[in-house]
Design an enzyme around this catalytic site. Structure first.
Site, PDB file in Angstrom:
ATOM      1  N   TYR A   1      51.828 -59.083 -26.420  1.00 49.29           N
ATOM      2  CA  TYR A   1      51.177 -60.133 -27.214  1.00 49.29           C
ATOM      3  C   TYR A   1      49.683 -59.873 -27.236  1.00 49.29           C
ATOM      4  O   TYR A   1      49.154 -59.095 -26.445  1.00 49.29           O
ATOM      5  CB  TYR A   1      51.460 -61.523 -26.639  1.00 49.29           C
ATOM      6  CG  TYR A   1      50.499 -61.919 -25.543  1.00 49.29           C
ATOM      7  CD1 TYR A   1      49.413 -62.745 -25.821  1.00 49.29           C
ATOM      8  CD2 TYR A   1      50.636 -61.428 -24.244  1.00 49.29           C
ATOM      9  CE1 TYR A   1      48.496 -63.088 -24.824  1.00 49.29           C
ATOM     10  CE2 TYR A   1      49.742 -61.769 -23.251  1.00 49.29           C
ATOM     11  CZ  TYR A   1      48.675 -62.594 -23.542  1.00 49.29           C
ATOM     12  OH  TYR A   1      47.768 -62.923 -22.562  1.00 49.29           O
TER      13      TYR A   1
ATOM     14  N   ARG B   1      56.411 -43.846 -16.683  1.00 50.22           N
ATOM     15  CA  ARG B   1      55.057 -44.357 -16.866  1.00 50.22           C
ATOM     16  C   ARG B   1      54.533 -43.982 -18.254  1.00 50.22           C
ATOM     17  O   ARG B   1      54.658 -42.857 -18.693  1.00 50.22           O
ATOM     18  CB  ARG B   1      54.137 -43.774 -15.775  1.00 50.22           C
ATOM     19  CG  ARG B   1      52.709 -44.278 -15.841  1.00 50.22           C
ATOM     20  CD  ARG B   1      51.932 -43.964 -14.595  1.00 50.22           C
ATOM     21  NE  ARG B   1      51.577 -42.558 -14.475  1.00 50.22           N
ATOM     22  CZ  ARG B   1      50.735 -42.060 -13.551  1.00 50.22           C
ATOM     23  NH1 ARG B   1      50.184 -42.880 -12.650  1.00 50.22           N
ATOM     24  NH2 ARG B   1      50.455 -40.779 -13.502  1.00 50.22           N
TER      25      ARG B   1
ATOM     26  N   GLY C   1      49.252 -48.746 -22.400  1.00 50.00           N
ATOM     27  CA  GLY C   1      50.192 -47.838 -23.032  1.00 50.00           C
ATOM     28  C   GLY C   1      51.167 -48.578 -23.932  1.00 50.00           C
ATOM     29  O   GLY C   1      51.654 -49.667 -23.592  1.00 50.00           O
TER      30      GLY C   1
ATOM     31  N   LEU D   1      57.084 -61.053 -18.085  1.00 50.12           N
ATOM     32  CA  LEU D   1      57.419 -59.743 -17.532  1.00 50.12           C
ATOM     33  C   LEU D   1      56.228 -58.800 -17.471  1.00 50.12           C
ATOM     34  O   LEU D   1      56.036 -58.080 -16.480  1.00 50.12           O
ATOM     35  CB  LEU D   1      58.545 -59.101 -18.341  1.00 50.12           C
ATOM     36  CG  LEU D   1      59.001 -57.711 -17.874  1.00 50.12           C
ATOM     37  CD1 LEU D   1      59.615 -57.790 -16.484  1.00 50.12           C
ATOM     38  CD2 LEU D   1      59.976 -57.097 -18.858  1.00 50.12           C
TER      39      LEU D   1
ATOM     40  N   GLY E   1      50.357 -46.909 -17.266  1.00 54.11           N
ATOM     41  CA  GLY E   1      50.016 -47.188 -15.874  1.00 54.11           C
ATOM     42  C   GLY E   1      49.429 -48.557 -15.620  1.00 54.11           C
ATOM     43  O   GLY E   1      48.864 -48.811 -14.555  1.00 54.11           O
TER      44      GLY E   1
ATOM     45  N   ILE F   1      61.759 -44.777 -23.477  1.00 48.69           N
ATOM     46  CA  ILE F   1      61.295 -45.012 -24.839  1.00 48.69           C
ATOM     47  C   ILE F   1      60.467 -43.807 -25.279  1.00 48.69           C
ATOM     48  O   ILE F   1      59.452 -43.486 -24.665  1.00 48.69           O
ATOM     49  CB  ILE F   1      60.432 -46.286 -24.935  1.00 48.69           C
ATOM     50  CG1 ILE F   1      61.159 -47.490 -24.315  1.00 48.69           C
ATOM     51  CG2 ILE F   1      60.048 -46.550 -26.393  1.00 48.69           C
ATOM     52  CD1 ILE F   1      62.458 -47.862 -24.972  1.00 48.69           C
TER      53      ILE F   1
ATOM     54  N   TYR G   1      53.221 -59.461 -17.022  1.00 48.22           N
ATOM     55  CA  TYR G   1      52.324 -59.839 -15.931  1.00 48.22           C
ATOM     56  C   TYR G   1      53.107 -59.694 -14.629  1.00 48.22           C
ATOM     57  O   TYR G   1      53.337 -60.657 -13.895  1.00 48.22           O
ATOM     58  CB  TYR G   1      51.809 -61.269 -16.103  1.00 48.22           C
ATOM     59  CG  TYR G   1      50.826 -61.452 -17.239  1.00 48.22           C
ATOM     60  CD1 TYR G   1      50.265 -60.362 -17.886  1.00 48.22           C
ATOM     61  CD2 TYR G   1      50.457 -62.724 -17.665  1.00 48.22           C
ATOM     62  CE1 TYR G   1      49.366 -60.534 -18.927  1.00 48.22           C
ATOM     63  CE2 TYR G   1      49.551 -62.900 -18.705  1.00 48.22           C
ATOM     64  CZ  TYR G   1      49.012 -61.798 -19.336  1.00 48.22           C
ATOM     65  OH  TYR G   1      48.113 -61.970 -20.369  1.00 48.22           O
TER      66      TYR G   1
END
Length: 533
Positions: free
Chosen positions: A185, A105, A175, A467, A108, A236, A469
């Site tokens: 985007y 996470r 985040g 993705l 969130g 990441i 959404y």
């Protein structure tokens, strides 16, 4: 009476067994972290058991959908909140060793909560301590850690330059890690493309606990984490991004139209010009069922950002989009950072420092879905859709303009394939405040019905989706023996033909499926993996 007593005893035994299991997993992680040479003083500060007084606060601090913050929501057995990269490596290796699902996470904002909810035993790797932002204006670049929020990034850019920006989302509390790894985007889309189109390096921890950058991870994995969902491939740590130029003055506007104001005709004309209007112009259209003067109808709200002043904008809208009816008095000229506040529904007295606030002002119950539209929806069809929306309830739609730079980048450049040929993306949206399963069922049913009603007018074979959404309605995987077959169902909707390359990369870098969730990229079946060898 005896039955009630037996039920209570069984319930208490089950609760006790669950607590004991959670304690056992916590102890196993403590031992594993110790074996990984993490000092005890660090372990006690970054591992939260369910009995830790701070556990609930840490868990709830980054939940952005109240649907997944109720008493029946499954809870992690442990929350790991690392403060240093070696601790992230230990978390990955220990989850792998203990065969416990690891949910990652950053902010969130996952609409379906899959970064912090699971139906199996799981732990959360919460990256909120990784928040550093290092801006290099001379190089027009920045290193941004995954736990930073977009609002924090925008503010730090603003501190260094009034003529630079970054093309990412309009919600300041999203985040960085999840936003970028899912493509990302915002309202600079038509001028500069996606967020991932401006990522030039990254630091990750892979399934073997190794810390890698672009050079050491290789171009395949670097391609995958720029839109394929970081949670399928690695943790990441940070991204290196390139900043973009913005003028000293930009123009914003917000216009509301109803049936009497030719709202339908304006929405129809928007579709005719949206993918070929000036690249400096981005328009979002909110379509919402409302009651006005005791009459139910659909309100169309046109929200715009133009990279320039109104004297250059008005001739464009007057010639290309006359049905909008934009006037000088509708336009507000401002700096780019103030446009960020405008798009966050702040008034013109708000200080940019509000972007440093990591706590949203409100959190709703919500559900989202998405679609892509490739040909204009005719006026009679729009009228049918609007009529259905009014009858259906509260669910609305958000239309996001495509074209411009998006049409110039190949589908295969990043995992995100929805480029040329799209007029706009639809986000279906419904929020509610009522608690309880009945309300959840009602509002989720409304958005599903609206999604079903619009099927004739959107992309087909596959019916494409975005993705970020996240929508579990379009398919899930149990990460079992049929995961490849299950994953293809939603994978082709999110990634189209790029799905196959993502699967091959996943199979090469994470064959044990350490990084998995309900919509992760699956591994190839065993037969397919042998063919790769």
């Amino acid at each position: 009476m005896k039955f009630s007593l037996l039920f209570i005893i069984l319930y208490l035994l089950n609760v006790s067994a669950s607590a004991n299991a959670a304690d056992s997993i916590y102890d196993s992680f403590v031992n594993c972290f110790t074996d990984s040479k993490i000092p005890p003083s660090e372990i006690s500060n970054i591992l939260y058991s369910q009995t830790n007084p701070s556990f609930t606060n840490v868990l709830q601090s980054n939940i952005r959908n109240r649907r997944f913050n109720v008493s029946t929501t499954p809870k992690p057995t442990v929350i790991i909140a690392p403060t240093a990269v070696p601790q992230v490596s230990a978390a990955v290796l220990c989850a792998k060793k203990l065969a416990v699902q690891l949910k990652i996470r950053s902010g969130g904002h996952d609409y379906e909560g899959i970064s912090y909810v699971s139906n199996t035993t799981f732990v959360i790797l919460d990256m909120f301590n990784f928040r550093s932002i290092d801006i290099d204006i001379e190089d027009e670049s920045a290193w941004v850690q995954s736990g930073a929020y977009l609002g924090e990034l925008y503010y730090r850019i603003y501190e260094k330059s009034k003529l630079h920006a970054f093309p990412a989302g309009v919600c300041p509390t999203v985040g960085v890690g999840g936003h970028i790894s899912g493509a990302g985007y915002g309202n600079l889309l038509r001028k500069y493309g996606l967020t991932v189109d401006h990522v030039v390096d990254a630091q990750i921890v892979d399934a073997n606990g190794r810390v890698l950058d672009r050079a050491s991870m290789g171009e395949d994995l670097f391609w995958a984490i720029r839109g394929g969902g970081g949670g399928s491939f690695a943790v990441i740590i940070s991204y290196k991004i390139k900043l973009v130029a913005v003028p000293a003055t930009v123009t914003t506007f917000r216009l509301e139209k109803y049936a009497a104001d030719n709202a339908t005709e304006a929405v129809f004309q928007y579709q005719q010009i949206v993918n070929r209007m000036d690249n400096d112009l981005f328009i979002r259209v909110l379509l919402q069922p409302v009651t006005r003067n005791k009459v139910k109808s659909v309100r169309a709200t046109f929200i715009g950002l133009f990279l320039g002043d109104s004297s250059r904008l008005l001739p464009i809208t007057n010639s290309q989009f006359p049905k909008l009816g934009l006037k000088k008095s509708d336009c507000r000229e401002m700096s780019w950072i103030n446009s960020v506040l405008f798009w966050d529904n702040r008034d013109n007295t708000t200080s940019p420092t509000v972007l440093l606030n990591r706590n949203p002002e409100s959190i709703n119950f919500l559900k989202r879905k998405s679609d892509y539209v490739k040909t204009p929806i005719p006026i009679p069809a729009l009228e049918k859709i609007f009529k259905f929306m009014v009858q259906n309830g509260k669910a609305g739609m958000v239309l996001n303009s495509y074209g411009g730079r998006m049409s110039e980048i190949a589908e295969t450049e990043t995992p995100f394939p929805h480029r040329a040929g799209n007029l706009f993306k639809i986000q279906y949206s419904v929020n509610w405040q009522e608690e309880g399963e009945a309300a959840d069922k009602d509002y989720i049913s409304q958005i599903r019905k609206l999604y079903s009603f619009t099927a004739p007018y959107v992309s087909k074979n596959p019916r494409e989706a975005y993705l970020n959404y996240r929508d579990l309605d379009i398919g899930t995987t149990d990460n079992g023996k049929d995961s490849y077959k299950q994953g293809r169902v939603y994978g082709e909707k999110y990634f189209k033909n790029n799905f196959d390359r993502l699967v091959k990369i996943k199979s090469a870098v994470d064959p044990d499926n350490v990084f998995r969730n309900e919509q992760s990229i699956p591994n190839l079946p065993v037969r397919g993996r042998k063919a790769m060898e």
